[in-house]
Design a protein around this motif. Structure first.
Motif, PDB file in Angstrom:
ATOM      1  N   UNK A 200       0.876  -1.170   0.000  1.00  0.00           N
ATOM      2  CA  UNK A 200       0.000   0.000   0.000  1.00  0.00           C
ATOM      3  C   UNK A 200       0.914   1.221   0.000  1.00  0.00           C
ATOM      4  N   UNK A 201       0.813   2.039  -1.029  1.00  0.00           N
ATOM      5  CA  UNK A 201       1.664   3.223  -1.088  1.00  0.00           C
ATOM      6  C   UNK A 201       0.921   4.352  -1.798  1.00  0.00           C
ATOM      7  N   UNK A 202       1.422   5.529  -1.613  1.00  0.00           N
ATOM      8  CA  UNK A 202       0.842   6.681  -2.296  1.00  0.00           C
ATOM      9  C   UNK A 202       1.935   7.451  -3.009  1.00  0.00           C
ATOM     10  N   UNK A 203       1.524   8.213  -4.001  1.00  0.00           N
ATOM     11  CA  UNK A 203       2.465   9.066  -4.745  1.00  0.00           C
ATOM     12  C   UNK A 203       1.810  10.414  -5.002  1.00  0.00           C
ATOM     13  N   UNK A 204       2.512  11.466  -4.638  1.00  0.00           N
ATOM     14  CA  UNK A 204       2.025  12.818  -4.896  1.00  0.00           C
ATOM     15  C   UNK A 204       0.845  13.236  -4.053  1.00  0.00           C
ATOM     16  N   UNK A 205       0.597  12.562  -2.930  1.00  0.00           N
ATOM     17  CA  UNK A 205      -0.573  12.885  -2.100  1.00  0.00           C
ATOM     18  C   UNK A 205      -0.192  13.650  -0.835  1.00  0.00           C
ATOM     19  N   UNK A 206       1.054  14.171  -0.783  1.00  0.00           N
ATOM     20  CA  UNK A 206       1.466  14.878   0.420  1.00  0.00           C
ATOM     21  C   UNK A 206       0.659  16.143   0.672  1.00  0.00           C
ATOM     22  N   UNK A 207      -0.002  16.665  -0.374  1.00  0.00           N
ATOM     23  CA  UNK A 207      -0.883  17.816  -0.181  1.00  0.00           C
ATOM     24  C   UNK A 207      -2.341  17.432  -0.157  1.00  0.00           C
ATOM     25  N   UNK A 208      -2.612  16.124  -0.220  1.00  0.00           N
ATOM     26  CA  UNK A 208      -3.998  15.632  -0.251  1.00  0.00           C
ATOM     27  C   UNK A 208      -4.346  14.907   1.040  1.00  0.00           C
ATOM     28  N   UNK A 209      -3.472  13.978   1.482  1.00  0.00           N
ATOM     29  CA  UNK A 209      -3.720  13.247   2.725  1.00  0.00           C
ATOM     30  C   UNK A 209      -3.433  14.131   3.927  1.00  0.00           C
ATOM     31  N   UNK A 210      -4.290  14.008   4.934  1.00  0.00           N
ATOM     32  CA  UNK A 210      -4.093  14.749   6.178  1.00  0.00           C
ATOM     33  C   UNK A 210      -3.081  13.986   7.030  1.00  0.00           C
ATOM     34  N   UNK A 211      -1.831  14.447   7.022  1.00  0.00           N
ATOM     35  CA  UNK A 211      -0.759  13.727   7.695  1.00  0.00           C
ATOM     36  C   UNK A 211      -0.878  13.690   9.196  1.00  0.00           C
TER      37      UNK A 211
END
Length: 626
Positions: A200-211
């Motif tokens: 499970x990984x994401x790409x380019x979502x650092x401004x989308x996912x609420x960290x």
């Protein structure tokens, strides 16, 4: 003979059918973009249904088949950044990953496995063994976005991309927020394996996912029934997990839940089959729960237990990156050895401590060797004979102790008569006699205790030995389940609605075995004292109760286990008869005891301490009477 004539109606019918087929083929041809798409796999590994045209199939949250533009806009609005994926028209569809062992169907909706079938196995009614089917499993990620939305992946549609990595089949399921922005599930299936690498990984979502909030992983499964007796299967169905190197289990019956830390894997065991989620880096924490779905034996019940797991996944740098593994396969120690790094073998209920060690390192390898060249039932008989031969010295020691006690019986009776009014003195004199004769009353119990680990280990071995599954012997069609020689028109409480023959044979054998041993024990025992239970009557009661309990208890157990107990008791009876009639000479034992009495015997520390305590007690008793 009727003459063949030209049928105008048939011609018209064929023409109509042909026209309809041409019309259907024309309207269902793939879009130009899909037709030009090139596959990257070396062999055919494709979605079970082609990606639909935009707006022609239902999307998450949209009920109509022909999507209304307003409803579609509302749906896109609810997705926020992930509306990009909805705009590309990804809809219903499935992709199949398949090798020699398993066949997995992964749905676009939720990107999760919706079917997992094991190719080499069948259920008791000859249906393929499914671990995932008909919505019994759920895999979902719940995450918060920076624009204050909460999304569930099980409601969203992923775009499948099929490729290959050498001989491995690879499926990337992407939930897109842009061309290069996505949440990805990556499946990689190797040839001839039950394990699926899963990331499970994401790409380019650092401004989308609420960290600031974790992504919550939820994995739920209802165990599908595979055996003739759901109650028996449910007895060995359990949630097991490895946390910080230790293996633990949730409760067997009822409901149970735990919150644990540092988990390496979680196993949803369904008796002979397991679905396991393992991780390369331990999960920081997880909440596990299990609910029992079986109240009583049923021919129609389909599920055994309901398992749930909730795991918070950390978002680091605004991105997800977690490497995991799915195992869909048999609960088989030989198979688990392929994945020794995970230690899946500890999920098999071999028993705790020494019992599990004996099963894992002695009985399982031994039976594997025997069954490799012998029929499975014969292998059980040979293994039973070997076990009884190994234990025969212990049986000899036990019987020898009984023979010594029998020889001393007249002298013990004389002591009891002489000191019948003084229990303390009677006990002292009896202990002196034992010491002079070199006989210990406990020597008959110790050999019996030494056999308990073997008996209990075998009790756990047979119900969990997958090599016995669906293997016939004589009238039993499955040594891992109960045998049936007669069906009853009614159900007897605690017994069932059938008659199993192997438990009857085992009960008869244990009756004669107990009759022999009870006779010996009655000859050894001292007369019943006032206020004490009559041991003779208790032994007679056990003589009849034990076989009856065996008959009822094992009627629904694995026939292989009943076969073992039947053969084991027969062999034990034969060994005892041989020892009694050809090995032990009671006259010689009597002579030896008399010789021992003449020899001065050094009193040990323990014996001296016991004598002193008894003398003190006797002295206090005398003072109390004054």
């Amino acid at each position: 003979m009727e003459e063949k004539k030209f049928d105008v109606n048939s011609l018209i019918g064929f023409l109509l059918i042909g026209a309809i087929l041409i019309w259907v083929m024309y309207n269902n041809q793939p879009a130009e973009e899909a037709a030009n798409q090139e596959t990257t796999t070396e062999e055919v590994v494709s979605p079970a249904s082609a990606t639909p045209e935009k707006g022609t199939l239902p999307l998450a949250g949209v009920d109509s088949v022909q999507t209304d533009s307003l409803a579609l806009e509302r749906y896109k609005s609810s997705l926020g950044a992930f509306a990009y994926g909805a705009a590309t028209g990804v809809g219903e569809g499935t992709t199949i990953l398949e090798n020699e062992k398993v066949k997995l169907t992964i749905s676009n909706k939720g990107g999760q496995v919706t079917e997992a079938v094991l190719k080499g196995f069948r259920t008791y009614d000859s249906v393929p063994v499914y671990l995932v089917k008909d919505g019994n499993a759920r895999f979902n990620l719940t995450f918060a976005t920076t624009d204050n939305r909460t999304l569930n992946t099980e409601e969203l549609y992923f775009e499948p991309v099929v490729s290959s990595n050498g001989a491995n089949q690879v499926l990337s399921m992407r939930l897109k927020a842009g061309e290069d922005k996505f949440l990805e599930y990556r499946y990689e299936l190797k040839p001839d394996e039950y394990m699926v690498d899963f990331a499970v990984r994401s790409q380019g979502l650092n401004g989308v996912l609420n960290g600031s909030q974790p992504v919550n992983l939820n994995w739920d499964v209802k165990g599908i029934r595979h055996s003739k007796s759901i109650e028996y299967e449910n007895r060995y169905t359990r949630l097991t997990y490895n946390h910080d190197g230790d293996v633990s289990k949730l409760g067997q019956m009822g409901e149970d839940s735990e919150t644990e830390e540092e988990l390496k894997w979680i196993s949803y065991r369904q008796h002979f089959f397991s679905t396991i989620l393992a991780t390369s880096a331990p999960f920081r924490s997880a909440t596990l729960s299990s609910e029992n779905l079986v109240e009583e034996e049923s021919d129609t019940a389909q599920y055994t237990k309901y398992y749930k797991t909730a795991i918070p996944l950390e978002v680091q740098g605004g991105e997800l990156a977690h490497n995991m593994h799915w195992y869909y396969g048999p609960t088989d120690l030989k198979v688990f050895k392929q994945y020794e790094d995970f230690n899946f073998g500890e999920s098999i209920p071999f028993g705790w401590g020494i019992f599990g060690f004996i099963n894992k390192h002695v009985f399982t390898p031994l039976y594997d060797i025997l069954s490799s060249f012998l029929p499975y039932g014969i292998a059980i008989i040979i293994m039973t004979i070997l076990v009884r031969l190994v234990l025969s010295p212990v049986t000899y020691k036990s019987y020898l102790s009984q023979a010594k006690m029998k020889v001393l019986r007249p002298e013990i009776t004389e002591i009891n008569e002489k000191f019948k009014d003084n229990a303390m003195k009677r006990q002292q004199e009896t202990m002196k006699l034992y010491g002079k004769a070199g006989v210990s009353p406990m020597s008959g119990c110790i050999p019996a205790l030494l056999q308990l680990p073997i008996f209990y280990a075998l009790f756990m071995f047979f119900p969990t030995a997958i090599m016995l599954r669906q293997k016939p012997f004589l009238w039993a069609d499955d040594l891992s389940s109960y045998d049936v020689v007669a069906e009853l028109p009614f159900k007897i409480p605690f017994y069932g609605d059938h008659v199993s023959l192997f438990p009857i044979l085992a009960s008869v054998a244990i009756f004669f075995y107990m009759r022999m041993t009870t006779g010996q024990q009655q000859m050894m025992q001292q007369p019943t004292q006032e206020g004490m239970p009559d041991m003779g009557k208790l032994m007679k009661m056990m003589l009849y109760i034990s076989p009856l309990l065996m008959l009822f208890f094992f009627n629904n157990y694995a026939s292989g286990l009943s076969l073992y107990y039947f053969i084991s008791n027969l062999i034990t009876i034969v060994i005892m008869l041989v020892i009694k009639n050809y090995i032990i000479d009671e006259d010689k034992i009597h002579e030896q005891i008399q010789e021992n009495k003449k020899k001065p015997k050094k009193e040990g520390k323990f014996q001296r301490k016991m004598r002193e305590m008894m003398e003190q007690a006797e002295e206090q008793q005398k003072k109390g009477k004054r």
